[in-house]
Design a protein around this motif. Structure first.
Motif, PDB file in Angstrom:
ATOM      1  N   LYS A  62      39.803  35.654  19.603  1.00 27.34           N
ATOM      2  CA  LYS A  62      40.361  36.693  20.477  1.00 27.34           C
ATOM      3  C   LYS A  62      40.564  36.152  21.892  1.00 27.34           C
ATOM      4  O   LYS A  62      41.573  36.458  22.556  1.00 27.34           O
ATOM      5  CB  LYS A  62      39.435  37.910  20.511  1.00 27.34           C
ATOM      6  CG  LYS A  62      40.030  39.085  21.277  1.00 27.34           C
ATOM      7  CD  LYS A  62      39.182  40.348  21.147  1.00 27.34           C
ATOM      8  CE  LYS A  62      39.822  41.508  21.901  1.00 27.34           C
ATOM      9  NZ  LYS A  62      39.019  42.752  21.785  1.00 27.34           N
ATOM     10  N   ALA A  63      39.620  35.314  22.326  1.00 26.84           N
ATOM     11  CA  ALA A  63      39.748  34.711  23.662  1.00 26.84           C
ATOM     12  C   ALA A  63      40.974  33.807  23.719  1.00 26.84           C
ATOM     13  O   ALA A  63      41.719  33.791  24.722  1.00 26.84           O
ATOM     14  CB  ALA A  63      38.487  33.916  23.994  1.00 26.84           C
ATOM     15  N   ILE A  64      41.208  33.044  22.656  1.00 23.11           N
ATOM     16  CA  ILE A  64      42.395  32.174  22.609  1.00 23.11           C
ATOM     17  C   ILE A  64      43.669  33.026  22.622  1.00 23.11           C
ATOM     18  O   ILE A  64      44.639  32.720  23.333  1.00 23.11           O
ATOM     19  CB  ILE A  64      42.352  31.271  21.359  1.00 23.11           C
ATOM     20  CG1 ILE A  64      41.194  30.263  21.488  1.00 23.11           C
ATOM     21  CG2 ILE A  64      43.672  30.535  21.163  1.00 23.11           C
ATOM     22  CD1 ILE A  64      40.924  29.468  20.214  1.00 23.11           C
ATOM     23  N   TYR A  65      43.659  34.120  21.881  1.00 23.01           N
ATOM     24  CA  TYR A  65      44.827  35.019  21.843  1.00 23.01           C
ATOM     25  C   TYR A  65      45.110  35.587  23.238  1.00 23.01           C
ATOM     26  O   TYR A  65      46.264  35.587  23.707  1.00 23.01           O
ATOM     27  CB  TYR A  65      44.574  36.153  20.835  1.00 23.01           C
ATOM     28  CG  TYR A  65      45.590  37.261  20.913  1.00 23.01           C
ATOM     29  CD1 TYR A  65      45.261  38.498  21.483  1.00 23.01           C
ATOM     30  CD2 TYR A  65      46.883  37.076  20.465  1.00 23.01           C
ATOM     31  CE1 TYR A  65      46.192  39.515  21.566  1.00 23.01           C
ATOM     32  CE2 TYR A  65      47.836  38.094  20.555  1.00 23.01           C
ATOM     33  CZ  TYR A  65      47.485  39.304  21.107  1.00 23.01           C
ATOM     34  OH  TYR A  65      48.406  40.312  21.203  1.00 23.01           O
ATOM     35  N   LEU A  66      44.039  36.062  23.902  1.00 18.03           N
ATOM     36  CA  LEU A  66      44.220  36.606  25.247  1.00 18.03           C
ATOM     37  C   LEU A  66      44.786  35.556  26.179  1.00 18.03           C
ATOM     38  O   LEU A  66      45.670  35.844  27.021  1.00 18.03           O
ATOM     39  CB  LEU A  66      42.876  37.132  25.783  1.00 18.03           C
ATOM     40  CG  LEU A  66      42.334  38.401  25.111  1.00 18.03           C
ATOM     41  CD1 LEU A  66      40.906  38.668  25.566  1.00 18.03           C
ATOM     42  CD2 LEU A  66      43.238  39.606  25.406  1.00 18.03           C
ATOM     43  N   THR A  67      44.323  34.316  26.062  1.00 16.85           N
ATOM     44  CA  THR A  67      44.826  33.229  26.906  1.00 16.85           C
ATOM     45  C   THR A  67      46.303  32.966  26.626  1.00 16.85           C
ATOM     46  O   THR A  67      47.115  32.781  27.551  1.00 16.85           O
ATOM     47  CB  THR A  67      44.009  31.947  26.659  1.00 16.85           C
ATOM     48  OG1 THR A  67      42.619  32.216  26.937  1.00 16.85           O
ATOM     49  CG2 THR A  67      44.487  30.810  27.554  1.00 16.85           C
ATOM     50  N   LEU A  68      46.673  32.968  25.346  1.00 16.96           N
ATOM     51  CA  LEU A  68      48.059  32.680  24.965  1.00 16.96           C
ATOM     52  C   LEU A  68      49.040  33.745  25.480  1.00 16.96           C
ATOM     53  O   LEU A  68      50.220  33.461  25.694  1.00 16.96           O
ATOM     54  CB  LEU A  68      48.176  32.557  23.444  1.00 16.96           C
ATOM     55  CG  LEU A  68      47.571  31.288  22.829  1.00 16.96           C
ATOM     56  CD1 LEU A  68      47.545  31.383  21.298  1.00 16.96           C
ATOM     57  CD2 LEU A  68      48.353  30.042  23.260  1.00 16.96           C
ATOM     58  N   ILE A  69      48.536  34.979  25.672  1.00 15.31           N
ATOM     59  CA  ILE A  69      49.436  36.034  26.179  1.00 15.31           C
ATOM     60  C   ILE A  69      49.259  36.251  27.685  1.00 15.31           C
ATOM     61  O   ILE A  69      49.641  37.290  28.224  1.00 15.31           O
ATOM     62  CB  ILE A  69      49.238  37.365  25.412  1.00 15.31           C
ATOM     63  CG1 ILE A  69      47.817  37.908  25.589  1.00 15.31           C
ATOM     64  CG2 ILE A  69      49.580  37.202  23.946  1.00 15.31           C
ATOM     65  CD1 ILE A  69      47.617  39.319  25.013  1.00 15.31           C
ATOM     66  N   CYS A 109      34.123  36.175  26.714  1.00 16.59           N
ATOM     67  CA  CYS A 109      33.187  35.127  26.259  1.00 16.59           C
ATOM     68  C   CYS A 109      31.840  35.253  26.975  1.00 16.59           C
ATOM     69  O   CYS A 109      30.780  35.098  26.363  1.00 16.59           O
ATOM     70  CB  CYS A 109      33.778  33.738  26.502  1.00 16.59           C
ATOM     71  SG  CYS A 109      35.214  33.390  25.474  1.00 16.59           S
ATOM     72  N   ASN A 110      31.876  35.504  28.282  1.00 14.55           N
ATOM     73  CA  ASN A 110      30.625  35.633  29.034  1.00 14.55           C
ATOM     74  C   ASN A 110      29.770  36.787  28.517  1.00 14.55           C
ATOM     75  O   ASN A 110      28.538  36.707  28.512  1.00 14.55           O
ATOM     76  CB  ASN A 110      30.918  35.831  30.521  1.00 14.55           C
ATOM     77  CG  ASN A 110      31.284  34.523  31.212  1.00 14.55           C
ATOM     78  OD1 ASN A 110      30.772  33.470  30.856  1.00 14.55           O
ATOM     79  ND2 ASN A 110      32.188  34.593  32.186  1.00 14.55           N
ATOM     80  N   SER A 111      30.405  37.848  28.076  1.00 13.40           N
ATOM     81  CA  SER A 111      29.639  39.024  27.635  1.00 13.40           C
ATOM     82  C   SER A 111      29.217  38.937  26.161  1.00 13.40           C
ATOM     83  O   SER A 111      28.171  39.462  25.791  1.00 13.40           O
ATOM     84  CB  SER A 111      30.464  40.300  27.861  1.00 13.40           C
ATOM     85  OG  SER A 111      31.629  40.294  27.057  1.00 13.40           O
TER      86      SER A 111
END
Length: 834
Positions: free
Chosen positions: A793-800, A810-812
């Motif tokens: 999900k973190a990678i997806y958020l970064t890609l968009i 990730c921190n949480s």
């Protein structure tokens, strides 16, 4: 044609039968003996004589069909005119060569072999002994019948005698039994891999040493790894070679008393001059090579009899230092057949099956054999049943036989639903008696199928008179592991039986297989049962079954059962206690229950370290888990479980090079395990494709593809998609395969994770979004895949374009990562921004 030759031909024409000569006063005893003999071979007045015919005429007709004349001697029999006439007629027919043998046995304690009414010729020619127990009488009669069968049909004897190799080992056994400077062995154990020929070796060694006859068949019991002295007592008693009355309250009986009960039973077995074969899965000779202490206590009390009582086909090797100090034990290990032994067995069995194989064809078959005796027989039987051409074309079946014998055999019945579902049904039982089985299913329909399964080595027979059958353990495990099912029809039959058992239970003698199954089902369904009818190891089997089913409710039920049985731990053997404590800790770890740390204190290392690693992996504390598994390997460097766990953890940490060595080790040890294959493949997929041996990848994919279990097919789907994308560049086809897999396996998350990997590698943001939406609905913080989901999900958020949101997520949520590990992952995310 000579008279003797004509007599032999005539004997071969008629079926081998036995005439049961007795007084009407002894009818109950003889009826019980007759029940243990096959119906078509026994001649007994009330069952086989024609109604309305003259008794004397029927006696003559019966004797004319007879090969074995069994005479039950008693006070009333010796006074019976009918019995006297039958003896006279039988003697005449023996002298004429029409009856092969007379077999007299005493069944009345009022008389002995010196009785003047017993004919002198009988006293001189026969060793007449009393036999009071019907099961012993049945065994002895079957032995005599088997001897006549060997004489009449030599090919049957030849089939049993086909045993090649082990000459040095057999010579050692002969020397040991002939060594008068040592006490004779009471326990003779042969250890080795399953299907390596341990039981055949034991029998051939004892025949060669003149300990048993060729016609002797052992009473057999099986001891599972989780079995203890309670199971041993019940199973030995169920052979019917002893009569010590009712055995009750084993759950609350002290260990000292249990040993006394076992000794009492075995002393009666010794009086009958019997020897018991134990198929031992680790209950007696344990994984560490030690003999379990309760068995040692029993042998200490019976060794003065100097009679070989126990022959053990052991999964684990016995400790030679122990047997050297304790001469009542003798241990041998059985290796695989060497080249010359394989060649000899292949040649002899081919000749027996009348196959005309030339040197080149023999060499072809020899080259695909691995050294298992059963594999040699399977290869020759396959040629005999089909053709040499067919076996050459499908030679992989022979090659795979040793690695995955169960899979090859089960797939014989893929197109035969009736046989396949019946096999699943039989696999529910540790073992099952014919009587119980045919109270559930139609005997006429299923008896031939049972015989077929026995002939194919899918099932074995157990018990003093082969009263029980069981599915070969390898096949049973394969069916259980592959999560095959059974039909609703059989489930309904078993549920109905279980309900009746609970409502109707009494202390009458119960069929042992019926007892075991019904107790397990009653425990599973949560019904209250009187503690008197519980045996501890059945709890072990039940707890294990619940654990393998999975789910928090099953884990909690397992813990409840474990606590209940541990309340009586003062009456249990250490091995049973340790099994239960280990499984309880596994369940607590699965539930992330803090009580785990209290419970695990009772477990010794390295098992304690393994369980700590298990808990930490499940709670996503990967660094602690890795350290725990490393401690296991420090104490047990070859521990495959710990290596497999480390491979998984390093994969989860993206440390593919560290994972590779462990993954390769566990895969090489057990190539047909889909989990091992998947871990190794995943390591290979992260290497540069030019550095990967494609033959290895294809071999693994072929094995997964041919394995029809759900787990293997789900793994194959993901592996095939990854291979198409990485090695063949067929990205669109790869997505088609994995999206079909998501539809085929909607309850399983791993195809969705594979879709995430492929979408990220190929920057398919729409497909990654689709996968993330599925995981949003199905994943939870306790899930093993939760950490992977957050990373994707973190990678997806970064890609968009939402890098800051990815970092916050990730921190949480990735609390299991150290600050250094988090920073490494953030650096990876920044690469996706470019």
């Amino acid at each position: 044609m000579a008279l003797k030759e004509r007599d032999i031909i005539e004997k071969r024409k008629k079926m081998i039968k036995c005439f049961l000569s007795h007084s009407s006063c002894d009818k109950d005893y003889v009826r019980n003996v007759a029940k243990g003999l096959r119906k078509e071979i026994r001649i007994i007045d009330e069952q086989t004589f024609e109604k309305g015919m003259s008794p004397s005429e029927e006696i003559i007709n019966g004797l004319d069909e007879t090969s074995l004349f069994v005479l039950f001697l008693s006070e009333s029999a010796l006074e019976s005119p009918w019995v006297k006439e039958e003896i006279k007629l039988a003697k005449d027919r023996v002298e004429q060569g029409k009856i092969s043998r007379i077999y007299p046995i005493i069944i009345d304690e009022k008389i002995n072999f010196k009785d003047p009414r017993i004919p002198l010729w009988m006293k001189n020619d026969f060793n007449i002994q009393p036999i009071k127990k019907t099961k012993v009488a049945i065994r002895k009669i079957n032995d005599r019948l088997r001897e006549i069968v060997f004489q009449t049909h030599p090919t049957i004897k030849e089939r049993q005698k086909i045993f090649v190799g082990r000459n040095e080992k057999i010579t050692k056994v002969e020397q040991r039994f002939d060594d008068f400077d040592k006490l004779p062995p009471i326990v003779f154990a042969a250890s080795g891999l399953n299907s390596i020929g341990r039981k055949s070796f034991i029998k051939q060694s004892l025949i060669k040493s003149s300990i048993i006859r060729e016609s002797y068949e052992f009473p057999v019991i099986q001891m599972e790894a989780s079995d203890s002295i309670e199971d041993f007592i019940l199973k030995i008693d169920d052979l019917g070679l002893s009569d010590i009355g009712d055995i009750k309250d084993l759950l609350t009986t002290s260990m000292e008393e249990k040993v006394k009960i076992a000794v009492k039973i075995i002393e009666e077995v010794i009086l009958e001059k019997e020897r018991i074969l134990i198929d031992d899965k680790g209950a007696i000779i344990q994984p560490e090579s030690n003999v379990v202490s309760w068995f040692v206590d029993i042998i200490d009390q019976i060794k003065g009899n100097e009679h070989l009582v126990f022959c053990i086909a052991s999964t684990f090797r016995g400790n030679k230092t122990f047997s050297n100090k304790n001469q009542e034990y003798y241990f041998e290990e059985i290796p695989e057949l060497n080249f010359n032994e394989k060649k000899g067995l292949l040649k002899r069995y081919s000749e027996f099956k009348e196959l005309d194989l030339d040197r080149d064809n023999l060499k072809f078959v020899l080259d695909i054999l691995s050294g298992y005796p059963e594999q040699v027989l399977f290869a020759v039987d396959s040629i005999s049943d089909t053709s040499l051409f067919a076996v050459k074309r499908d030679s992989h079946h022979i090659r795979e036989y040793a690695d995955d014998k169960a899979k090859v055999i089960v797939e014989r019945f893929i197109s035969d639903e009736n046989r396949l579902t019946f096999l699943y049904f039989l696999s529910k039982f540790e073992f099952i008696s014919y009587e119980f089985l045919f109270s559930l299913v139609d005997e006429n329909e299923f008896f031939p199928i049972v015989n077929e399964f026995i002939n194919l080595s899918i099932c074995d027979q157990l018990g003093v008179n082969n009263d029980y059958i069981r599915v070969n353990k390898v096949i049973q495990d394969y069916i259980s592991r592959s999560k095959f099912g059974t039909s609703n029809h059989y489930d309904e039959l078993l549920n109905k039986h279980m309900r009746n058992f609970i409502t109707e239970y009494s202390d009458d003698n119960k069929d042992l297989s019926e007892y075991i199954y019904s107790i397990q089902e009653a425990i599973r369904s949560g019904q209250d049962i009187d503690d008197r009818i519980l045996v501890p190891s059945y709890f072990v089997k039940t707890i294990k079954s619940l654990y393998e089913k999975g789910g928090s409710s099953n884990y909690k039920e397992s813990i409840r059962l474990a606590n209940r049985i541990l309340e009586n731990s003062q009456y249990l053997h250490d091995s049973v206690i340790n099994h239960i404590k280990f499984m309880k800790c596994q369940c607590l770890a699965r539930l992330h229950d803090g009580e785990f740390f209290t419970a695990v204190r009772d477990i010794k290392d390295p098992e304690s370290s393994f369980l700590h690693g298990f808990y930490f992996r499940l709670t996503r504390q990967r660094h602690k888990a890795i350290q725990s598994y490393k401690r296991v390997l420090e104490k047990r460097p070859s521990d495959a479980r710990a290596k497999g766990e480390l491979a998984l953890l390093y994969l989860q940490n993206d440390e593919y090079d560290l994972a590779l060595g462990f993954a390769r080790d566990v895969y090489e040890r057990q190539k047909n395990n889909p989990i091992n294959a998947n871990m190794y493949l995943n390591c290979l997929f992260y290497k540069d494709k030019d550095l990967v041996d494609r033959n290895v990848v294809n071999e693994i994919l072929d094995k997964l593809g041919s394995n029809k279990s759900q787990r293997a097919q789900e793994i194959f789907c993901s592996a095939k998609a990854k291979a198409l994308a990485k090695f063949e560049g067929k990205v669109d086809e790869a997505f088609d395969v994995i999206e079909q897999g998501i539809q085929d396996f909607p309850e399983i998350k791993y195809p969705v994770l594979t879709l995430c990997d492929l979408a990220i590698q190929n920057r398919k943001i729409d497909k990654l979004k689709y996968a993330i939406e599925i995981l949003e609905r199905t994943d939870s913080q306790k899930s093993q895949t939760f950490g992977s989901f957050i990373r994707y999900k973190a990678i997806y958020l970064t890609l968009i374009g939402q890098y800051s949101n990815a970092v916050s997520l990730c921190n949480s949520e990735l609390s299991e990562l150290t600050a250094t590990e988090l920073e490494q992952f953030f650096e990876k995310l920044r690469q996706y921004q470019k």
